[in-house]
Design a protein around this motif. Sequence first.
Motif, PDB file in Angstrom:
ATOM      1  N   LEU A  52       0.841  -1.192   0.000  1.00 10.97           N
ATOM      2  CA  LEU A  52       0.000   0.000   0.000  1.00 10.97           C
ATOM      3  C   LEU A  52       0.875   1.240   0.000  1.00 10.97           C
ATOM      4  O   LEU A  52       1.665   1.452   0.923  1.00 10.97           O
ATOM      5  CB  LEU A  52      -0.901   0.025   1.243  1.00 10.97           C
ATOM      6  N   SER A  53       0.746   2.082  -1.022  1.00  9.18           N
ATOM      7  CA  SER A  53       1.408   3.379  -0.994  1.00  9.18           C
ATOM      8  C   SER A  53       0.839   4.192   0.174  1.00  9.18           C
ATOM      9  O   SER A  53      -0.221   3.859   0.721  1.00  9.18           O
ATOM     10  CB  SER A  53       1.213   4.092  -2.326  1.00  9.18           C
ATOM     11  N   PRO A  54       1.491   5.289   0.586  1.00 12.35           N
ATOM     12  CA  PRO A  54       1.167   5.934   1.873  1.00 12.35           C
ATOM     13  C   PRO A  54      -0.296   6.337   2.041  1.00 12.35           C
ATOM     14  O   PRO A  54      -0.929   6.864   1.132  1.00 12.35           O
ATOM     15  CB  PRO A  54       2.063   7.169   1.869  1.00 12.35           C
ATOM     16  N   PHE A  55      -0.791   6.082   3.239  1.00 13.31           N
ATOM     17  CA  PHE A  55      -2.150   6.473   3.628  1.00 13.31           C
ATOM     18  C   PHE A  55      -2.128   7.196   4.975  1.00 13.31           C
ATOM     19  O   PHE A  55      -3.162   7.381   5.608  1.00 13.31           O
ATOM     20  CB  PHE A  55      -3.049   5.228   3.720  1.00 13.31           C
ATOM     21  N   PHE A  56      -0.952   7.618   5.412  1.00 14.78           N
ATOM     22  CA  PHE A  56      -0.804   8.274   6.712  1.00 14.78           C
ATOM     23  C   PHE A  56      -1.292   9.725   6.636  1.00 14.78           C
ATOM     24  O   PHE A  56      -1.475  10.287   5.552  1.00 14.78           O
ATOM     25  CB  PHE A  56       0.662   8.259   7.147  1.00 14.78           C
ATOM     26  N   ARG A  57      -1.456  10.337   7.801  1.00 13.55           N
ATOM     27  CA  ARG A  57      -1.850  11.746   7.837  1.00 13.55           C
ATOM     28  C   ARG A  57      -0.826  12.579   7.079  1.00 13.55           C
ATOM     29  O   ARG A  57       0.379  12.433   7.259  1.00 13.55           O
ATOM     30  CB  ARG A  57      -1.967  12.242   9.273  1.00 13.55           C
ATOM     31  N   SER A  58      -1.344  13.492   6.256  1.00  8.43           N
ATOM     32  CA  SER A  58      -0.467  14.246   5.366  1.00  8.43           C
ATOM     33  C   SER A  58      -1.216  15.430   4.788  1.00  8.43           C
ATOM     34  O   SER A  58      -2.415  15.332   4.501  1.00  8.43           O
ATOM     35  CB  SER A  58       0.013  13.332   4.226  1.00  8.43           C
ATOM     36  N   PRO A  59      -0.532  16.556   4.568  1.00 11.04           N
ATOM     37  CA  PRO A  59      -1.151  17.664   3.842  1.00 11.04           C
ATOM     38  C   PRO A  59      -1.244  17.399   2.347  1.00 11.04           C
ATOM     39  O   PRO A  59      -1.790  18.209   1.602  1.00 11.04           O
ATOM     40  CB  PRO A  59      -0.229  18.853   4.151  1.00 11.04           C
ATOM     41  N   TYR A  65       3.517  11.158   0.478  1.00  8.73           N
ATOM     42  CA  TYR A  65       4.944  10.998   0.722  1.00  8.73           C
ATOM     43  C   TYR A  65       5.499  12.172   1.526  1.00  8.73           C
ATOM     44  O   TYR A  65       6.712  12.337   1.645  1.00  8.73           O
ATOM     45  CB  TYR A  65       5.689  10.806  -0.600  1.00  8.73           C
ATOM     46  N   ASP A  66       4.604  12.973   2.068  1.00 14.34           N
ATOM     47  CA  ASP A  66       4.940  14.037   3.025  1.00 14.34           C
ATOM     48  C   ASP A  66       4.103  13.790   4.272  1.00 14.34           C
ATOM     49  O   ASP A  66       2.981  14.239   4.397  1.00 14.34           O
ATOM     50  CB  ASP A  66       4.667  15.422   2.420  1.00 14.34           C
ATOM     51  N   VAL A  67       4.650  13.027   5.199  1.00 10.83           N
ATOM     52  CA  VAL A  67       3.902  12.517   6.348  1.00 10.83           C
ATOM     53  C   VAL A  67       3.897  13.540   7.481  1.00 10.83           C
ATOM     54  O   VAL A  67       4.950  14.063   7.864  1.00 10.83           O
ATOM     55  CB  VAL A  67       4.514  11.187   6.842  1.00 10.83           C
ATOM     56  N   SER A  68       2.719  13.798   8.032  1.00  9.27           N
ATOM     57  CA  SER A  68       2.624  14.691   9.191  1.00  9.27           C
ATOM     58  C   SER A  68       2.331  13.929  10.478  1.00  9.27           C
ATOM     59  O   SER A  68       2.429  14.488  11.566  1.00  9.27           O
ATOM     60  CB  SER A  68       1.561  15.768   8.959  1.00  9.27           C
ATOM     61  N   ASP A  69       1.958  12.640  10.381  1.00 10.16           N
ATOM     62  CA  ASP A  69       1.783  11.773  11.545  1.00 10.16           C
ATOM     63  C   ASP A  69       1.981  10.340  11.089  1.00 10.16           C
ATOM     64  O   ASP A  69       1.165   9.804  10.338  1.00 10.16           O
ATOM     65  CB  ASP A  69       0.392  11.947  12.165  1.00 10.16           C
ATOM     66  N   TYR A  70       3.080   9.729  11.525  1.00  6.45           N
ATOM     67  CA  TYR A  70       3.408   8.372  11.094  1.00  6.45           C
ATOM     68  C   TYR A  70       2.464   7.315  11.653  1.00  6.45           C
ATOM     69  O   TYR A  70       2.441   6.188  11.157  1.00  6.45           O
ATOM     70  CB  TYR A  70       4.835   8.016  11.528  1.00  6.45           C
ATOM     71  N   CYS A  71       1.707   7.649  12.687  1.00  3.99           N
ATOM     72  CA  CYS A  71       0.954   6.625  13.421  1.00  3.99           C
ATOM     73  C   CYS A  71      -0.553   6.844  13.350  1.00  3.99           C
ATOM     74  O   CYS A  71      -1.285   6.465  14.275  1.00  3.99           O
ATOM     75  CB  CYS A  71       1.417   6.577  14.877  1.00  3.99           C
TER      76      CYS A  71
END
Length: 545
Positions: A52-59, A65-71
């Motif tokens: 899965l490509s990134p689904f983390f919190r991000s603007p 690929y610009d993560v503002s919360d890894y968890c």
Amino acid sequence: MAQNSNWWRGGVIYQIYPRSFADSNGDGIGDLPGITARLEHVARLGADGIWLSPFFRSPMKDFGYDVSDYCDVEPMFGTLDDFRALVARAHALGLKVMIDQVLSHTSDQHPWFVESRASRDNPKADWYVWADAQDDGTPPNNWLSIFGGSAWQWDTRRCQYFLHNFLSSQPDLNFHNPAVQDAILATVRFWLDLGVDGYRLDTANFYFHDAELRSNPGRGAPDPNKPDPAVNPFNPYGWQRHLYDKSRPENLVFLQRLRALLDQYPDTTMVGEIGDDDGLARVAEYTAGGDKLHMAYCFDLLGERHDAPFVHGVLERFGRIVGSGWPCWALSNHDVTRVATRWGGPEPDPALLRLALALQASLRGSVCLYQGEELGLPEADVPFEDLQDPYGITMWPQYKGRDGCRTPMPWSAEAPDLGFGSGAARPWLPLSEAQRALAVDRQEADPGSMLQAARRLLHWRRTQPALVHGELMLLPVHEQVLAFVREHQGERVLCAFNLSAQPAELALPAGLALAQQLDSGIGGAQPVGATLQFAPWGVLHARLA
């Protein structure tokens, strides 16, 4: 150390780009529940796991690929409970779950960076790469951003520059600080505890920079008569030899720490993305010894060249330097033009697309299959006014960016939105009408479709231990035909591919005799005595006597 089944070694990993896979709530953006609802398609295909490509919190300046919360999960994709449900469904279908970890940099909206930039003496002041200006106010050195221009951005709060190898909103973490490494490893453990089976590591050779901030040497503008698949000729980033801004020796020590963490969890794995001046050498280095990455991939087969001598050269050099390392081969992903268009042009021959998948599935290593490749999707033509990719917007018009490979997955040919969602909202990228005839439901109903061929091939491959686990021995280089033998526990399988649009013949070397031609579902070749005869883009698999 926990038990590891090595499921990944020779396995098939299916990459999902969450924004574009399936939209469950009609907002025009794909999400985790949408993925969960479509996982049976992946399982039926014959994949062993998903990435899965990134689904983390991000603007979403660089689309995750610009993560503002890894968890935590970015709300547009769902919730942590949605992720838990996805993992449970995948595991029920026999699929492993790998997630994309962006460890080299964060968003400038991450709380770590907000604190770091506030002053030069706060607890996280050196969590990122800060440096003073030179006497004339210019950046500390000549390092460049992949997205264009200097890799240094001036910050008025600290009156210093910070390093960003990508967008200026993606500041690089300072891995020379042990506290940064510890914090990053804690975020990796968070998802392992939630049940993930592994990671795809974004820019895995970018974690460390040269502590002395030495400038990179130049290598001049690329030769237009000798295109290099690793160099974008329109981007001056490729005009430097990147000795000091990435691929530093300290990186290996951190990867050992990361591997030690994963080894505490059963059946886990990592595949690293390697973007380097010598990608094959880095793949070999980063996967050697069984104490760093399990797998890695570089960009040697993600360019336009696919003639037999070129591919033979890539495999020959890799086989010579790899040692105990293990590659993961990709022909397409979310960063490059789809292989159908890159290798086949505006009207790719269906036989070429079948050959490409058969070649990928026959190499020594693991297979990474990007969503839609099983359908033979061509690159979508996205007009400038609809572009979302900051790379494409910056480099337009010579380089259109990565949006053309990221358009929504076509599930239903008759649906207005190709079955991507409910049609309530316009998809985040425009639908590609050129892909309508290739929708999943249309190919499900056609026994001769690319989808059906891909399923037959991947399920057949599971019955061939030599293709999954075997060593690879190249036959002599040939102008049109790439041929090699895979061998495992005394069983030898000949794999031969006519990488041209013209018929071809290959005389078998002395000492090689076919015992049985194998039916992979991808054909176009036959033995005539000691000679193999190929149709354009023909493929042959055969057991050797």
